[in-house]
Structure formats: C-alpha cells, structure tokens
Scaffold this active site. Structure first.
Site, PDB file in Angstrom:
ATOM      1  N   LEU A 145       2.301 -65.017  39.663  1.00 51.35           N
ATOM      2  CA  LEU A 145       3.275 -65.514  40.625  1.00 51.35           C
ATOM      3  C   LEU A 145       4.242 -64.373  40.947  1.00 51.35           C
ATOM      4  CD1 LEU A 145       4.214 -68.189  42.053  1.00 51.35           C
ATOM      5  CD2 LEU A 145       6.075 -68.154  40.401  1.00 51.35           C
ATOM      6  N   GLU A 157       1.272 -62.522  32.751  1.00 52.02           N
ATOM      7  CA  GLU A 157       2.553 -63.232  32.879  1.00 52.02           C
ATOM      8  C   GLU A 157       2.552 -64.399  31.920  1.00 52.02           C
ATOM      9  OE1 GLU A 157       3.259 -65.325  36.571  1.00 52.02           O
ATOM     10  OE2 GLU A 157       1.182 -65.963  36.740  1.00 52.02           O
ATOM     11  N   TYR A 191       5.318 -76.320  44.541  1.00 53.61           N
ATOM     12  CA  TYR A 191       6.662 -76.666  44.068  1.00 53.61           C
ATOM     13  C   TYR A 191       7.509 -75.413  43.985  1.00 53.61           C
ATOM     14  CZ  TYR A 191       5.815 -74.794  39.357  1.00 53.61           C
ATOM     15  OH  TYR A 191       5.572 -73.957  38.294  1.00 53.61           O
ATOM     16  N   LYS A 237       2.320 -71.130  44.141  1.00 55.19           N
ATOM     17  CA  LYS A 237       3.029 -71.942  43.140  1.00 55.19           C
ATOM     18  C   LYS A 237       2.591 -73.398  43.286  1.00 55.19           C
ATOM     19  CE  LYS A 237       7.655 -71.999  41.038  1.00 55.19           C
ATOM     20  NZ  LYS A 237       7.224 -71.703  39.680  1.00 55.19           N
ATOM     21  N   HIS A 244     -12.176 -84.921  49.451  1.00 59.00           N
ATOM     22  CA  HIS A 244     -11.750 -83.561  49.125  1.00 59.00           C
ATOM     23  C   HIS A 244     -11.231 -82.790  50.329  1.00 59.00           C
ATOM     24  CE1 HIS A 244     -13.730 -84.605  45.422  1.00 59.00           C
ATOM     25  NE2 HIS A 244     -13.296 -83.485  44.866  1.00 59.00           N
ATOM     26  N   ARG A 294       8.842 -68.207  49.808  1.00 60.43           N
ATOM     27  CA  ARG A 294       7.603 -68.281  49.007  1.00 60.43           C
ATOM     28  C   ARG A 294       6.902 -69.619  49.252  1.00 60.43           C
ATOM     29  NH1 ARG A 294       8.310 -67.077  42.756  1.00 60.43           N
ATOM     30  NH2 ARG A 294       9.275 -69.128  42.742  1.00 60.43           N
ATOM     31  N   ARG A 313      -8.853 -91.058  49.349  1.00 65.99           N
ATOM     32  CA  ARG A 313      -9.362 -89.911  48.596  1.00 65.99           C
ATOM     33  C   ARG A 313     -10.612 -89.298  49.247  1.00 65.99           C
ATOM     34  NH1 ARG A 313     -12.655 -88.159  44.464  1.00 65.99           N
ATOM     35  NH2 ARG A 313     -11.661 -86.689  43.038  1.00 65.99           N
TER      36      ARG A 313
HETATM   37  N1  PDD Z   1       8.383 -71.031  36.882  1.00 64.18           N
HETATM   38  N2  PDD Z   1       5.236 -67.049  36.623  1.00 64.18           N
HETATM   39  C1  PDD Z   1       4.988 -68.376  36.587  1.00 64.18           C
HETATM   40  C2  PDD Z   1       3.610 -68.821  36.261  1.00 64.18           C
HETATM   41  C3  PDD Z   1       6.028 -69.294  36.845  1.00 64.18           C
HETATM   42  O1  PDD Z   1       5.767 -70.610  36.833  1.00 64.18           O
HETATM   43  C4  PDD Z   1       7.333 -68.819  37.117  1.00 64.18           C
HETATM   44  C5  PDD Z   1       8.478 -69.744  37.419  1.00 64.18           C
HETATM   45  C6  PDD Z   1       7.547 -67.422  37.127  1.00 64.18           C
HETATM   46  C7  PDD Z   1       8.896 -66.832  37.445  1.00 64.18           C
HETATM   47  O2  PDD Z   1       9.192 -66.970  38.810  1.00 64.18           O
HETATM   48  P1  PDD Z   1      10.686 -67.060  39.351  1.00 64.18           P
HETATM   49  O3  PDD Z   1      11.377 -65.842  38.895  1.00 64.18           O
HETATM   50  O4  PDD Z   1      10.513 -67.105  40.836  1.00 64.18           O
HETATM   51  O5  PDD Z   1      11.286 -68.322  38.789  1.00 64.18           O
HETATM   52  C8  PDD Z   1       6.481 -66.571  36.893  1.00 64.18           C
HETATM   53  C9  PDD Z   1       9.344 -72.071  37.183  1.00 64.18           C
HETATM   54  C10 PDD Z   1      10.740 -71.705  36.870  1.00 64.18           C
HETATM   55  C11 PDD Z   1       8.879 -73.369  36.508  1.00 64.18           C
HETATM   56  O6  PDD Z   1       7.669 -73.618  36.549  1.00 64.18           O
HETATM   57  O7  PDD Z   1       9.695 -74.116  35.972  1.00 64.18           O
END
Ligand code: PDD
Length: 281
Positions: A203, A179, A31, A147, A100, A50, A98
């Site tokens: 991320l 993070e 996402y 992501k 894997h 990304r 389904r």
């Molecule tokens: N999240 N780290 C994680 C685990 C994240 O899910 C996000 C962003 C970031 C920051 O990344 P960016 O600057 O590219 O938004 C870091 C989004 C906004 C969300 O899950 O809603």
C-alpha cells in the site's frame, strides 16, 4: 454515534446494509482511515486521492470522493470529537443480486463513514519502547496497492502476531520484507533509510510518503529498494509507519534484536520531525 450513509447523516445503529451488498458478498470495495489531531483532519486530501485512484482501478461508478473531506469534518463536529479521532470510510460497488460480474444495470456504490475517538496513549507507549515483529509469508493478492476491504490474509497474519506477543506481522514475498498487516516497513541499512518501492505489492502509505519527505528534509539518505530477509543482519534500525501507527520502532524481528534492540537515532529524528508536522496541522 452519528454516521454517514449514502448521502445522509444518521445514528450508526439505524443503518441497515443490504445482504446483497457487494462489500459483504465479495469484499468488493475500498476503505480509508483518516487521522484527526485535536479535531483537525490530517492529510485528508491524500487519503481521498488514494480512494479516488482505487475507485478508478476497480471501475466503480463513482470515482471522485473529494466531497468526503467535508463529510469527515461534519462527522467530527456532529460527534463532538475535537480531540484525537479517526474517520473511517468504506465504499463498495453497491447492492445487487449476487453475480461475479459488475451489476447490470449499474447500481450506486454504498458509501459509509464513521468517526471515532482515538486514544493515542497505548500507541505512544509503543512508539517510545518499540515493538517486536514477526515475518510471515505474503499470501495476499497482487494488488496490495489498492486499499480493498478484502483483508483476510492481513487478519490472519495480525492474529498470528498477537498470539506470539508481537506488535505487527511483516509480509515477505520472494525473500523481500514488504510491509506490515496495517503499516509500511522501513529499515536503516548502511546509514540509509531503505523501504520497499511503491509497487503493486505494498500500500502506498500516506505516512510512508510523509516520512520519506521528512527524511529528505533531515538529510537522511533514502533508498526505495527491496529489503531482503536474507540481509536482516545488516539492519541497524527499523520501524513501521501508518496513520494510527505513526512511527513505531521495531526492536526485534522473529526474536532477533534489531541493532541494539532499542529505538535508534534515525528513528528518533523522524519521530520528532513527524510530531512537529502533526502538531502544526
Ligand atoms: N492501514 N500498509 C497496509 C497494508 C495498511 O493497511 C496501512 C494502513 C498502511 C499504512 O498506510 P497509511 O500511512 O496511509 O495509513 C500500510 C490502516 C490504518 C488500517 O487498516 O487501519
């Protein structure tokens, strides 16, 4: 709300996603959240790059999503969103009985997009005052650079933060503060801006990258290196970054004040620099 679903624009309520969708069954998908300021997308190309890199890593059958920039723009227009908004995209490996291993024969990925109004008010208040955060053990997998929509560990940690009155939970792995559940983490240590290197354990945030560029431009020394939990007492300022978080100061970690317990000068300089960029966008 008009949404985008597999090449078509349609009312969100009319979308029916198969119970065989691998996003539903396995969280087998990716996402992105893209911000729009005054109806204009911010750094959409970086987000879609990304997504492309993630799709390549997951071996999805479709691996280029550059066209989604136009889709995002159309979603804003079709929903009359010419103010602050977010655009959410989710791409999964598609629907198949389904099993894997990857579907054989191959199926088309499911591609879903939605735009929503974004009220910057509550976030701006937090950016002014700062938020306390808590530390939690990192129980995620070892590809946090992707992501993916498999966010159970993030959900549980964020709920813990909420229940303890904190603004975010920061993941700690092998003694390193990595993070947040939906944000990157940066600290000022010995007048240098320190943040975890862009490895598989975080991320690679679009905002993180931009803030590091802004720090360079402001003459703030940057060091991409681990911030150890054991060195917490050396942190004079800290903040979290993200698409919706922008730069939000961290005033306390596990109830211990960071520095003076108030947003510091480096944080304020970078907040101002980021605002200049988003204003111009
Ligand atoms: N999240 N780290 C994680 C685990 C994240 O899910 C996000 C962003 C970031 C920051 O990344 P960016 O600057 O590219 O938004 C870091 C989004 C906004 C969300 O899950 O809603």
């Amino acid at each position: 709300m008009i949404a985008y679903f597999n090449g078509e624009y349609c009312p969100k309520e009319s979308i029916a996603i198969s119970p065989d969708d691998r996003g539903f069954l396995f969280a087998d998908g990716l996402y992105e959240v893209i911000r729009a300021y005054r109806g204009r997308l911010f750094r959409a190309e970086d987000h879609l790059e990304r997504l492309k890199a993630g799709a390549r890593s997951l071996n999805l059958t479709v691996q280029d999503f550059a066209h989604l920039k136009q889709v995002a723009q159309k979603l804003l227009v079709k929903n009359g969103l010419n103010a602050d908004a977010t655009v959410y995209f989710q791409v999964t490996r598609g629907a198949a009985p389904r099993g894997h291993a990857f579907p054989d024969p191959k199926v088309e990925p499911t591609v879903y997009g939605i735009a929503a109004p974004f009220d910057p008010g509550p976030g701006l208040k937090k950016q002014e005052t700062g938020v306390p955060v808590i530390l939690v053990p990192d129980q995620r997998w070892a590809r946090c650079d992707l992501k993916t929509c498999g966010l159970t560990a993030n959900v549980l940690a964020n709920q813990r933060a909420k229940e303890s009155g904190a603004g975010e939970a920061l993941f700690v792995r092998d003694g390193v503060i990595l993070e947040g559940t939906h944000s990157n983490f940066m600290a000022v240590v010995d007048n240098r801006l320190v943040t975890a290197p862009a490895s598989n354990h975080i991320l690679h945030g679009i905002t993180r990258k931009l803030v590091l560029e802004l720090a360079h431009a402001e003459g703030i020394p940057v060091w991409e290196a681990p911030v150890f939990e054991a060195d917490r007492h050396k942190i004079s300022e800290a903040f979290i970054t993200g698409t919706t978080t922008e730069i939000t100061p961290v005033t306390a970690i596990d109830s211990t004040p960071v520095g003076e317990g108030e947003p510091g000068p480096v944080t304020r300089t970078l907040q101002n620099a980021l605002r200049q960029v988003t204003k111009k966008s």
